[in-house]
Scaffold this active site. Structure first.
Site, short mmCIF file in Angstrom:
data_model
loop_
_atom_site.label_atom_id
_atom_site.label_comp_id
_atom_site.label_asym_id
_atom_site.label_seq_id
_atom_site.Cartn_x
_atom_site.Cartn_y
_atom_site.Cartn_z
CD GLU A 59 -1.49 -2.47 1.58
OE1 GLU A 59 -2.24 -3.44 1.43
OE2 GLU A 59 -0.32 -2.57 2.05
NE ARG A 268 4.41 -8.15 0.45
CZ ARG A 268 4.18 -7.13 -0.38
NH1 ARG A 268 4.89 -7.02 -1.49
NH2 ARG A 268 3.26 -6.24 -0.13
N PRO A 335 1.33 -7.27 -10.18
CG PRO A 335 -0.36 -7.86 -11.70
CD PRO A 335 -0.14 -7.46 -10.25
CG LEU A 336 -0.07 -3.26 -12.84
CD1 LEU A 336 -0.91 -2.03 -12.52
CD2 LEU A 336 -0.26 -3.69 -14.29
CD GLU A 337 5.72 -3.69 -7.33
OE1 GLU A 337 5.47 -2.89 -6.42
OE2 GLU A 337 6.17 -4.84 -7.12
#
Length: 424
Positions: A59, A268, A335-337
């Site tokens: 976030e 993570r 997934p956009l990274e």
């Protein structure tokens, strides 16, 4: 009545919450630091800040572009950024240094929240994505502090959960000043739970407005030179327990035909770094740890990304990117990274946190979803064996991100309108 029962339950559970915080501190000592802030004991604010709450790393990264825009366009506006995890706190420090103030968000207890609000005196509160807490919203509303849920998302699964507690959910949604949802489907779910129509806005996801920073590309280049630029590299980012073993099994099978393949594992949570290292060595892999800057020779098959805040550099060095939290029921990560970096993206099917984005990215040919370890191995093998297909997947992923930019400006305009009203 529902909120009072909820509050009573929280107060009864408070001793257990404190014990759990202390227990987590055994593996991650930062959980034991500044713990009084979680009860609202924060330093008083000299000037009324804009309070932005981002629960953890994901976030914080998601809202970072909005924070940067606010810092640039409203430099006189102080910003307080709260998180609930030490990893989120560390990311705030990495991204913003002393340009924003950080504190831990108080637990959702009336006493803690009243204490926090008296000391901070926030101009307004922006909470990110899914962070909705009944007492937080209620006490802000009672204190005249507007609450905006920004970059909001609500999966069908989460909506079903909220619906089971309608006595808490509906009053909370009716006290929100504004919900700026990522997608129309998210907005419809909020309306179905009781949000007034006039308080809903749709911006798109600000995650699309990710800027590819030169330092990420430079870090990726340094890593590839250290690993061997000709080696194929699979980067598995934000992995959770249960996924690392599947990736190691896939690695063992793939190295039979691609013996120089390097798997980069980036867990993570930092408390798992040592256990993942042991898992790799127990599997017979030679491992190099990033935190120790250990050299990577031809015998090293696993590189452990055991630091925080460097994932984008690892993705920049990848030939193939796997995004974790998706082969186990954690809802997946962003997934956009890797897509923004032009990398082909693999994910499992547990992607409810990013369902709409994953569906769209898969539809344009930038993402492949796999159901298990065997399918993960099969798709990795195809990407390794077919360089043209691999490049096409990465190109489609990057183009998808580029086409969907613009949500950040729409969200900023929503926030600016709210701030202007407060400052009139």
């Amino acid at each position: 009545m529902a909120r009072r029962l909820y509050t009573l339950f929280l107060y009864l559970a408070l001793p257990l919450i404190l014990v759990r915080l202390w227990w987590r501190g055994r593996r991650a000592p930062a959980y034991r630091e500044r713990w009084r802030e979680r009860l609202g004991y924060v330093a008083a604010s000299e000037r009324q800040p804009l309070w932005i709450h981002a629960v953890s790393v994901g976030e914080t990264v998601a809202i970072a572009p909005l924070v940067e825009l606010l810092l640039a366009r409203r430099p006189d506006l102080p910003i307080l950024l709260t998180t609930t995890t030490p990893t989120g706190a560390e990311r705030v420090r990495t991204l913003f240094g002393d340009r924003v103030r950080h504190a831990y968000c108080p637990w959702d207890l009336p006493g803690a929240l009243d204490r926090f609000l008296r000391r901070v005196r926030p101009l307004a509160c922006i909470t990110v994505e899914t962070e909705l807490w009944p007492n937080l919203v209620h006490h802000c509303h009672a204190a005249g502090v507007p609450v905006v849920l920004a970059n909001a998302r609500l999966s069908a699964r989460s909506a079903r959960g909220y619906r089971r507690f309608a006595g808490l959910t509906k009053p909370m949604l009716q006290q929100l000043t504004r919900v700026v949802a990522q997608h129309a489907a998210d907005g419809e779910r909020f309306l179905g739970l009781g949000l007034p129509q006039q308080r809903l806005g749709i911006s798109g996801s600000i995650k699309f407005d990710i800027e590819v920073r030169p330092e990420w590309l430079e870090a990726g280049g340094r890593l590839r030179r250290g690993w061997g630029e000709a080696r194929p590299v699979l980067v598995a980012g934000s992995t959770h327990e249960g996924e690392d073993a599947l990736l190691l099994d896939a690695l063992a099978a793939l190295r039979k035909t691609h013996p120089d393949l390097l798997l980069v594992l980036v867990p993570r949570h930092p408390e798992r770094f040592d256990s993942v290292y042991r898992l790799c060595t127990d599997a017979g892999c030679k491992v190099a740890r990033h935190s120790r800057q250990e050299p990577v020779d031809a015998q090293v098959s696993v590189y452990l990304g055991d630091t925080m805040g460097e994932l984008m550099g690892f993705y920049a060095a990848a030939d193939i990117a796997f995004v974790g939290g998706s082969l186990v029921p954690r809802g997946g990560h962003n997934p956009l990274e890797p897509a923004a970096l032009g990398k082909p993206v693999l994910m499992g099917r547990e992607v409810f946190n990013f369902q709409a984005i994953c569906d769209q990215l898969e539809a344009v040919g930038g993402l492949v979803r796999v159901a298990n370890g065997a399918e993960l191995e099969r798709e990795c093998r195809r990407l390794l064996d077919e360089p043209g297909y691999c490049r096409q997947l990465g190109s489609s992923a990057r183009e998808f991100v580029e086409r969907n930019r613009g949500a950040l400006e729409r969200l900023y305009q929503e926030v600016e309108t709210m701030l202007d009203r407060r400052l009139e």
